[in-house]
Design a protein around this motif. Structure first.
Motif, PDB file in Angstrom:
ATOM      1  N   LYS A 119       4.029   3.260  -0.401  1.00 43.43           N
ATOM      2  CA  LYS A 119       2.867   4.147  -0.448  1.00 43.43           C
ATOM      3  C   LYS A 119       3.311   5.605  -0.551  1.00 43.43           C
ATOM      4  O   LYS A 119       2.745   6.387  -1.323  1.00 43.43           O
TER       5      LYS A 119
ATOM      6  N   PHE B 111       5.975  -1.397   2.778  1.00 36.17           N
ATOM      7  CA  PHE B 111       4.722  -0.923   2.184  1.00 36.17           C
ATOM      8  C   PHE B 111       4.486   0.552   2.508  1.00 36.17           C
ATOM      9  O   PHE B 111       3.920   1.285   1.694  1.00 36.17           O
TER      10      PHE B 111
ATOM     11  N   CYS C 272      -1.218  -1.360  -1.174  1.00 30.12           N
ATOM     12  CA  CYS C 272      -0.757  -0.960   0.165  1.00 30.12           C
ATOM     13  C   CYS C 272      -1.916  -0.919   1.160  1.00 30.12           C
ATOM     14  O   CYS C 272      -1.772  -1.348   2.311  1.00 30.12           O
TER      15      CYS C 272
ATOM     16  N   ARG D 176      -1.264   2.160  -4.511  1.00 32.62           N
ATOM     17  CA  ARG D 176      -1.834   2.496  -3.198  1.00 32.62           C
ATOM     18  C   ARG D 176      -2.904   1.491  -2.788  1.00 32.62           C
ATOM     19  O   ARG D 176      -3.075   1.203  -1.602  1.00 32.62           O
TER      20      ARG D 176
END
Length: 437
Positions: free
Chosen positions: A211, A207, A305, A302
Motif C-alpha cells: 500500500k 500488504f 489492500c 490500494r
C-alpha cells in the motif's frame, strides 16, 4: 470452431441440430469461457471506432455522449489468400465500461483489476483540449478502452468471467444480466473500510508495504506527468518560434538576388521544423497515457489492500467476540467476575441466579461459543485464501508493470532522440542552404 483444436486439453463439442437457441448460446459461452485459458487466445477484440450521439438521459434531458464500437471475431488462422471472418459488433458507452469494471472489482476483490482510461483529460499541456468530446481525446480514450478489454481478456481469471463475455457479445440485456448478479449488495461501504484501516491490530506487513509503495508510485508518476506537461508547453513554444525564422528568411530572400534562393529554402526548413511539433506532442500523449494507466493502477492496488484490511478486521473482531464469550462462560461457571459489569452489580443487589438459570445460560453460551469458533475458522480460512490468491495476482502484476513501464520509458527516450536528430537535420539542411548562397 472457436476452441483451439490443437490443444489436448480442449474437449470436442459434437453439434446437435435439436438444441434450442438458449442452449446454443450457453454452449458458446462454455466453449469460450470455461476452459481455464485466457479469452484473448480464442477471440480477437477491437474497439474499432467512436461515434458521437445525442439522446435523452435518465432525467429526460438532452445530452451528447460518445459510444464505442466493439468488434469481436474468433481467433482462427486465416489461410493464405483467404478473408477473415466478419466480426460481431456492438456499441457501448463509457458508463457501461464503468459498470463492468465495478462488477469485476466487487466480484474479484483479490485481483488488481485493470483501470479504465480517464473520463476527463488530466495533466494536459495548455494547447491540449480538456473537453471529453474533443476528437483527439475521444480517440485516445478509444485506444485506452481497447487496452482495458485486452488486459481483462488476457487475465488468467478475469477472462473466464461470463459477464465479461456477455459484455463483448450481447448488446441488449447485458446491463440487466450484470445487475441480476447482485454485485451491488456486496460493495463495502467506505465507512466500513475506513474503520478497518484504522482499527486492524495485526496488519500484514506485506500488504502494508504494498500500500505504501502504491502511494509512492502514484506520487512519482503524478510528478512525472506534471513535468512532462510543462516540458511540452515550453517545447511547443520553442518549435513554433522557429516559424518566425521561416517568415524572416522568406522576407529577407525577397530583397536579395544571389542569396535569395538559399534564404527561401532555409525558411521552408524552419517552417517544416515549426510544424513538426504537433505530431511530436501527439505521439507523446500516447506515452503519457501509458503512464496514466499505471497511475490509475495504483488505485486498484490500494483497493486490494483495503479489502485485505477489511477481512483481517473481521477476523480480529470474530476472535475478540469469541474470547469475550469464553470469558463470560468462565465467570458464570466459577461465579467470579474479573471486571466491573452491570451483571455483577445486579447479582450483588438482587442475589445469585438459580441453578437452572445458570445451566440454561451456560448451554446458550456453549452454543454461542461453538458458533463463534466456526466463524473464526471461516474467517481465518477466508483471510488465508485471500492472501494466497491476492499475492499470486500481485506477483503477476509486478512482472507486467516492470515490463510495461520499462518499454514505455525506452520508447519515450527513443522518440526524444529521434526528435533531436530531426532538429539537427533541419539545421544541417539550413546550413547547406547557407553554403550555397
Amino acid at each position: 470452431m472457436m476452441a483451439d483444436s490443437a490443444s489436448t486439453e480442449e474437449v470436442a463439442v459434437i453439434g446437435n441440430t435439436d438444441i434450442t437457441s438458449a442452449e446454443s448460446e450457453n454452449n458458446i459461452i462454455n466453449t469460450m469461457v470455461e476452459r481455464g485459458t485466457a479469452l484473448l487466445r480464442k477471440m480477437e477484440i477491437n474497439v474499432a471506432e467512436a461515434e458521437k450521439r445525442t439522446g435523452k438521459n435518465t432525467v429526460n434531458m438532452q445530452e451528447t455522449y460518445t459510444v464505442y464500437l466493439i468488434e469481436t471475431r474468433p481467433a482462427e488462422s486465416v489461410p493464405e489468400g483467404g478473408t477473415p471472418a466478419t466480426p460481431d459488433t456492438l456499441w457501448r458507452r463509457y458508463s457501461e465500461f464503468e459498470l463492468l469494471r465495478m462488477y469485476l472489482l466487487v466480484t474479484y476483490p483479490y485481483i488488481i483489476v485493470p483501470p479504465l482510461p480517464e473520463k476527463r483529460a488530466e495533466f494536459v499541456w495548455h494547447k491540449l483540449s480538456a473537453d471529453n468530446l474533443d476528437p483527439d481525446f475521444v480517440e485516445r480514450r478509444r485506444v485506452g478502452l481497447e487496452n482495458f478489454l485486452l488486459r481483462v481478456a488476457s487475465h488468467p481469471v478475469l477472462s473466464n468471467d461470463k459477464i465479461f463475455f456477455l459484455f463483448l457479445t450481447e448488446e441488449k440485456g447485458w446491463r440487466e444480466e450484470v445487475l441480476d448478479t447482485g454485485f451491488q449488495d456486496k460493495v463495502d461501504s467506505r465507512l466500513k473500510s475506513l474503520s478497518a484501516m484504522f482499527r486492524v491490530k495485526n496488519p500484514d506487513k506485506r500488504f502494508t508495504a504494498l500500500k505504501q509503495y502504491s502511494d509512492e508510485l502514484n506520487t512519482v508518476i503524478s510528478q512525472l506527468l506534471r513535468v512532462r506537461a510543462r516540458v511540452a508547453d515550453r517545447l511547443y513554444g520553442v518549435y513554433k518560434v522557429h516559424g518566425n525564422y521561416g517568415r524572416v528568411f522568406s522576407e529577407w530572400s525577397a530583397i536579395e538576388k544571389e542569396m535569395g534562393d538559399g534564404l527561401q529554402s532555409a525558411g521552408h526548413h524552419m517552417d517544416t521544423y515549426a510544424a513538426s511539433i504537433d505530431d511530436i506532442l501527439e505521439e507523446e500523449e500516447h506515452y503519457a497515457d501509458q503512464l496514466k494507466e499505471y497511475l490509475f493502477y495504483t488505485d486498484a492496488v490500494r483497493s486490494v489492500c483495503r479489502k485485505h484490511e477489511l477481512i483481517q478486521y473481521e477476523l480480529e473482531m470474530a476472535v475478540q467476540d469469541l474470547a469475550h464469550k469464553k470469558q463470560q462462560k468462565e465467570e458464570l461457571a466459577t461465579g467470579t467476575v474479573r471486571v466491573f459489569s452491570l451483571k455483577g452489580m445486579t447479582s450483588k443487589l438482587f442475589g445469585q441466579e438459580s441453578q437452572e438459570q445458570r445451566e440454561s445460560r451456560l448451554a446458550a453460551l456453549d452454543q454461542s461459543i461453538q458458533e463463534g469458533e466456526e466463524t473464526v475458522m471461516e474467517k481465518n480460512t477466508e483471510c488465508k485464501e485471500f492472501v494466497r490468491t491476492a499475492w499470486e495476482d500481485i506477483e503477476r502484476f509486478k512482472e507486467q508493470k516492470d515490463k510495461d513501464l520499462r518499454e514505455a520509458l525506452i520508447s519515450y527516450a527513443i522518440m526524444q532522440i529521434s526528435m533531436c536528430k530531426k532538429g539537427i537535420q533541419v539545421w544541417s539542411n539550413a546550413k547547406e542552404c547557407f553554403n550555397k548562397m
